[in-house]
Scaffold this active site. Structure first.
Site, PDB file in Angstrom:
ATOM      1  NE  ARG A 176      -4.150  -1.805   1.722  1.00 57.58           N
ATOM      2  CZ  ARG A 176      -4.188  -2.893   2.475  1.00 57.58           C
ATOM      3  NH1 ARG A 176      -3.315  -3.035   3.459  1.00 57.58           N
ATOM      4  NH2 ARG A 176      -5.071  -3.815   2.246  1.00 57.58           N
ATOM      5  CE  LYS A 204       0.506  13.616 -15.758  1.00 56.65           C
ATOM      6  NZ  LYS A 204       0.354  13.737 -17.205  1.00 56.65           N
ATOM      7  CD  GLU A 259       9.101  16.277 -23.283  1.00 56.36           C
ATOM      8  OE1 GLU A 259       8.209  17.101 -22.958  1.00 56.36           O
ATOM      9  OE2 GLU A 259       8.897  15.323 -24.067  1.00 56.36           O
ATOM     10  CE  LYS A 307       6.254  17.499 -14.713  1.00 60.14           C
ATOM     11  NZ  LYS A 307       6.359  16.228 -15.375  1.00 60.14           N
ATOM     12  CD  GLU A 352      -2.572  15.980 -17.254  1.00 58.82           C
ATOM     13  OE1 GLU A 352      -1.403  15.669 -17.017  1.00 58.82           O
ATOM     14  OE2 GLU A 352      -3.214  15.573 -18.219  1.00 58.82           O
ATOM     15  NE  ARG A 392       1.573  17.106 -13.952  1.00 63.04           N
ATOM     16  CZ  ARG A 392       1.997  16.250 -13.044  1.00 63.04           C
ATOM     17  NH1 ARG A 392       1.430  16.232 -11.845  1.00 63.04           N
ATOM     18  NH2 ARG A 392       2.968  15.413 -13.290  1.00 63.04           N
ATOM     19  CG  ASN A 446      -0.583  17.061 -22.401  1.00 61.76           C
ATOM     20  OD1 ASN A 446       0.320  16.273 -22.164  1.00 61.76           O
ATOM     21  ND2 ASN A 446      -1.753  17.024 -21.791  1.00 61.76           N
ATOM     22  CG  HIS A 474       3.727  16.175 -25.352  1.00 59.42           C
ATOM     23  ND1 HIS A 474       4.425  17.354 -25.402  1.00 59.42           N
ATOM     24  CD2 HIS A 474       4.535  15.290 -24.723  1.00 59.42           C
ATOM     25  CE1 HIS A 474       5.604  17.185 -24.818  1.00 59.42           C
ATOM     26  NE2 HIS A 474       5.694  15.939 -24.393  1.00 59.42           N
ATOM     27  CG  HIS A 490       1.311  11.426 -27.609  1.00 63.72           C
ATOM     28  ND1 HIS A 490       0.652  11.966 -26.517  1.00 63.72           N
ATOM     29  CD2 HIS A 490       2.580  11.210 -27.214  1.00 63.72           C
ATOM     30  CE1 HIS A 490       1.513  12.070 -25.522  1.00 63.72           C
ATOM     31  NE2 HIS A 490       2.686  11.621 -25.913  1.00 63.72           N
ATOM     32  CG  HIS A 508       8.226  11.125 -26.547  1.00 62.66           C
ATOM     33  ND1 HIS A 508       6.856  11.063 -26.623  1.00 62.66           N
ATOM     34  CD2 HIS A 508       8.512  12.098 -25.649  1.00 62.66           C
ATOM     35  CE1 HIS A 508       6.334  11.955 -25.797  1.00 62.66           C
ATOM     36  NE2 HIS A 508       7.321  12.597 -25.202  1.00 62.66           N
TER      37      HIS A 508
HETATM   38  N1  LIG Z   1       5.897  10.608 -15.444  1.00 60.54           N
HETATM   39  C1  LIG Z   1       5.950  11.608 -16.275  1.00 60.54           C
HETATM   40  O1  LIG Z   1       5.548  12.735 -15.950  1.00 60.54           O
HETATM   41  C2  LIG Z   1       6.522  11.410 -17.652  1.00 60.54           C
HETATM   42  C3  LIG Z   1       6.799  12.526 -18.472  1.00 60.54           C
HETATM   43  C4  LIG Z   1       7.378  12.299 -19.719  1.00 60.54           C
HETATM   44  C5  LIG Z   1       7.666  10.999 -20.137  1.00 60.54           C
HETATM   45  N2  LIG Z   1       7.380   9.943 -19.317  1.00 60.54           N
HETATM   46  C6  LIG Z   1       7.719   8.554 -19.726  1.00 60.54           C
HETATM   47  O2  LIG Z   1       9.118   8.457 -19.872  1.00 60.54           O
HETATM   48  C7  LIG Z   1       9.414   7.388 -20.751  1.00 60.54           C
HETATM   49  C8  LIG Z   1      10.541   7.798 -21.668  1.00 60.54           C
HETATM   50  O3  LIG Z   1      11.670   8.099 -20.895  1.00 60.54           O
HETATM   51  P1  LIG Z   1      13.153   8.182 -21.517  1.00 60.54           P
HETATM   52  O4  LIG Z   1      13.101   8.955 -22.764  1.00 60.54           O
HETATM   53  O5  LIG Z   1      14.055   8.612 -20.425  1.00 60.54           O
HETATM   54  O6  LIG Z   1      13.411   6.671 -21.988  1.00 60.54           O
HETATM   55  P2  LIG Z   1      14.094   5.407 -21.268  1.00 60.54           P
HETATM   56  O7  LIG Z   1      13.857   5.388 -19.825  1.00 60.54           O
HETATM   57  O8  LIG Z   1      13.660   4.214 -22.045  1.00 60.54           O
HETATM   58  O9  LIG Z   1      15.632   5.650 -21.548  1.00 60.54           O
HETATM   59  C9  LIG Z   1      16.074   5.672 -22.882  1.00 60.54           C
HETATM   60  C10 LIG Z   1      17.279   4.767 -23.088  1.00 60.54           C
HETATM   61  O10 LIG Z   1      18.429   5.410 -22.552  1.00 60.54           O
HETATM   62  C11 LIG Z   1      19.212   4.495 -21.810  1.00 60.54           C
HETATM   63  N3  LIG Z   1      19.889   5.293 -20.774  1.00 60.54           N
HETATM   64  C12 LIG Z   1      19.288   5.951 -19.754  1.00 60.54           C
HETATM   65  N4  LIG Z   1      20.187   6.687 -19.089  1.00 60.54           N
HETATM   66  C13 LIG Z   1      21.365   6.489 -19.677  1.00 60.54           C
HETATM   67  C14 LIG Z   1      22.669   7.006 -19.456  1.00 60.54           C
HETATM   68  N5  LIG Z   1      22.907   7.916 -18.496  1.00 60.54           N
HETATM   69  N6  LIG Z   1      23.668   6.593 -20.267  1.00 60.54           N
HETATM   70  C15 LIG Z   1      23.418   5.705 -21.288  1.00 60.54           C
HETATM   71  N7  LIG Z   1      22.218   5.206 -21.550  1.00 60.54           N
HETATM   72  C16 LIG Z   1      21.197   5.590 -20.761  1.00 60.54           C
HETATM   73  C17 LIG Z   1      18.243   3.474 -21.305  1.00 60.54           C
HETATM   74  O11 LIG Z   1      18.867   2.240 -21.084  1.00 60.54           O
HETATM   75  C18 LIG Z   1      17.212   3.402 -22.429  1.00 60.54           C
HETATM   76  O12 LIG Z   1      17.594   2.435 -23.355  1.00 60.54           O
HETATM   77  C19 LIG Z   1       8.118   7.030 -21.455  1.00 60.54           C
HETATM   78  O13 LIG Z   1       7.650   5.792 -20.976  1.00 60.54           O
HETATM   79  C20 LIG Z   1       7.162   8.142 -21.067  1.00 60.54           C
HETATM   80  O14 LIG Z   1       5.834   7.703 -20.968  1.00 60.54           O
HETATM   81  C21 LIG Z   1       6.827  10.134 -18.094  1.00 60.54           C
END
Ligand SMILES: NC(=O)c1ccc[n+]([C@@H]2O[C@H](COP(=O)([O-])OP(=O)(O)OC[C@H]3O[C@@H](n4cnc5c(N)ncnc54)[C@H](O)[C@@H]3O)[C@@H](O)[C@H]2O)c1
Length: 377
Positions: free
Chosen positions: A124, A146, A188, A230, A240, A244, A248, A251, A255, A267
Site C-alpha cells: 500500500r 505521475k 521537453e 515544471k 492535472e 498542468r 502537453n 504532445h 503522439h 518521442h
Molecule cells: N511521469 C511523467 O511525468 C513522464 C513525463 C514524460 C515521459 N514519461 C515517460 O518516460 C518514458 C521515456 O523516458 P526516456 O526517454 O528517459 O526513456 P528510457 O527510460 O527508455 O531511456 C532511454 C534509453 O536510454 C538508456 N539510458 C538511460 N540513461 C542512460 C545514461 N545515463 N547513459 C546511457 N544510456 C542511458 C536506457 O537504457 C534506455 O535504453 C516514457 O515511458 C514516457 O511515458 C513520463
C-alpha cells in the site's frame, strides 16, 4: 548544488526537494544516509544503465552505511508493463522488503514511471526517490509524481499519482547518454521555452553554435530552469485538473504522429514536429507572431530535431499517411477538431505568444490539413 522545493500540502504534506548538480552522487548518498528515509534501499534500473553506472552508484550509497540491493530490468518501453510490476514485487518480497524499504529509480522515464508505480502499490505504498539519468527524465518525468505502465490499449493506461520523497539530478549521467536519446530530451526543454520561458530557446540556439549542447554549465542551467518551471506547474495543479495540461504542448499532435509512424520516430522527434504544428495552428488561428513560431523551429533544429515531416523523409521512405494522423487526432481524448460544444472542453494547447499558452483551442479541419501540408512540403 542547486535546490528547489516542490510544495504540496493538500490532505498531507507531500513536498520534496530536488537537488541538481554535476557529480552530486556523494552528497546525494550522504543526504539519503542522514535523512532516515530508510536503512535499506533497492535500486531499480535497466541493464544498459546498470552496465555503465549500477555498481558505482551502489558503492557510493553503501559508503554511508545503507544496505543496497539492485533489481535490473531489460531496457526500453517494453519493460513498462504489469508483468514487470509483478516481477519486481516478487523480487521485493523475496528480498524481504517492507515499509521501511526505499526504492531508488536509477534511470530514464521508463524506470522512473515503473518504480513510482511499484512504490505506490507495494504494501500500500513505500517511499521512493528519483535518480534520473536521461535528459527527458531530468527535466520532466522525475518531477510531479505521475507513475504508470502501458497495457494493450495504450501508454500509461494504468498508473497513480505518487510523489517521490526526493529527486537527485546528477547531470554527469548525461555524459554517457547516446546522442539520439540526448537530443530527444531537448523537445521537453523547448516545450518549457514555448510555454513559459522563451530565454531557453535562445540558450539552446546559442549553445549549439558556441560550446555545443553537451557543455556542462549549459546543461546544468537548462535542467535547473526546466525543473523550476515544471515544479511551478505541478504545485498549482498536482493532479492535472487543468493547468498542468499545458505541459502537453506539442504532445497531442506528437503522439498521433509517433503512432502514425509505427513508432519509428522517437518521442522527441515526434514532439518536436508536434510543437512546430501547434505553433502553426496558433499562428493561423490565434495570432501567434511569425517570429515566435520561427524561434520555436530554430531551437528545434539547433537541438538536432526535425521541424517538419520532410526533414525525416530519409528515415521514413514510405512516408506518413496524413489521414492516419487526422484519424488519430480525432480519437485522442486530449484533442477535438470541432468547436467545443456546451459542457465539452477542447484540450489542444496553443500559444497566443511565446510564454502564453492556453487550452480549448479547437482546430477547424481545413486549417489542420493546410498545416499538415506545410509540414510535408
Ligand atoms: N511521469 C511523467 O511525468 C513522464 C513525463 C514524460 C515521459 N514519461 C515517460 O518516460 C518514458 C521515456 O523516458 P526516456 O526517454 O528517459 O526513456 P528510457 O527510460 O527508455 O531511456 C532511454 C534509453 O536510454 C538508456 N539510458 C538511460 N540513461 C542512460 C545514461 N545515463 N547513459 C546511457 N544510456 C542511458 C536506457 O537504457 C534506455 O535504453 C516514457 O515511458 C514516457 O511515458 C513520463
Amino acid at each position: 548544488v542547486k535546490q528547489i522545493t516542490v510544495t504540496l500540502k493538500n490532505s498531507r504534506d507531500d513536498s520534496y526537494q530536488i537537488d541538481i548538480g554535476a557529480g552530486i552522487l556523494d552528497q546525494a548518498a550522504m543526504m539519503l544516509g542522514k535523512s532516515g528515509l530508510a536503512g535499506r534501499c533497492v535500486i531499480l534500473t535497466d541493464s544498459a544503465i546498470d552496465a555503465l553506472h549500477g555498481k558505482r552508484v551502489q558503492k557510493i550509497l553503501e559508503k554511508t552505511g545503507l544496505r543496497i540491493e539492485r533489481i535490473v530490468l531489460p531496457p526500453g518501453e517494453e519493460t513498462k508493463t504489469m508483468a514487470s510490476v509483478l516481477l519486481i514485487a516478487e523480487r521485493l518480497t523475496s528480498l524481504g522488503a517492507d515499509r521501511q524499504t526505499l526504492l531508488i529509480a536509477l534511470g530514464g522515464g521508463v524506470i522512473g514511471d515503473l518504480t513510482g508505480f511499484v512504490a505506490s502499490i507495494y504494501m500500500r505504498g513505500i517511499p521512493f526517490v528519483q535518480m534520473p539519468t536521461t535528459l527527458l527524465a531530468q527535466v520532466d518525468s522525475s518531477i510531479g509524481g505521475k507513475t504508470g505502465v502501458d497495457d494493450a490499449s495504450g501508454k500509461n493506461m494504468l498508473g497513480t499519482f505518487y510523489q517521490p520523497k526526493r529527486v537527485f539530478i546528477d547531470t554527469d549521467f548525461l555524459k554517457t547518454l547516446p546522442d539520439a536519446i540526448f537530443r530527444s530530451g531537448f523537445a521537453e526543454v523547448i516545450k518549457y521555452g514555448a510555454i513559459e520561458n522563451p530565454g531557453l530557446l535562445d540558450d539552446i540556439e546559442k549553445a549549439a553554435s558556441e560550446n555545443g549542447l553537451r557543455d556542462p554549465s549549459f546543461l546544468l542551467a537548462i535542467v535547473a530552469e526546466s525543473c523550476r518551471i515544471k515544479k511551478g506547474i505541478v504545485e498549482m495543479d498536482e493532479r492535472e485538473g487543468g493547468l498542468r495540461r499545458v505541459l502537453n504542448f506539442g504532445h497531442t499532435f506528437g503522439h498521433a504522429l509517433e503512432a502514425a509512424s509505427g513508432y519509428r520516430l522517437s518521442h522527441g522527434e515526434a514532439v518536436a514536429i508536434g510543437m512546430t504544428a501547434a505553433a502553426g495552428f496558433s499562428q493561423k488561428l490565434h495570432g501567434l507572431p511569425a517570429e515566435d513560431r520561427d524561434r520555436i523551429t530554430t531551437a528545434v533544429r539547433a537541438a538536432g530535431l526535425p521541424g517538419s515531416i520532410t526533414e525525416i523523409k530519409h528515415r521514413l521512405p514510405d512516408g506518413i499517411d496524413i489521414n492516419d494522423i487526422i484519424d488519430r487526432l480525432q480519437m485522442d481524448k486530449k484533442a477535438l477538431l470541432v468547436p467545443a460544444k456546451e459542457g465539452k472542453t477542447v484540450n489542444f494547447v496553443m500559444l497566443r505568444k511565446l510564454g502564453e499558452p492556453f487550452m480549448n483551442g479547437a482546430i477547424p479541419g481545413e486549417i489542420l490539413r493546410e498545416t499538415l501540408k506545410e509540414l510535408t512540403l
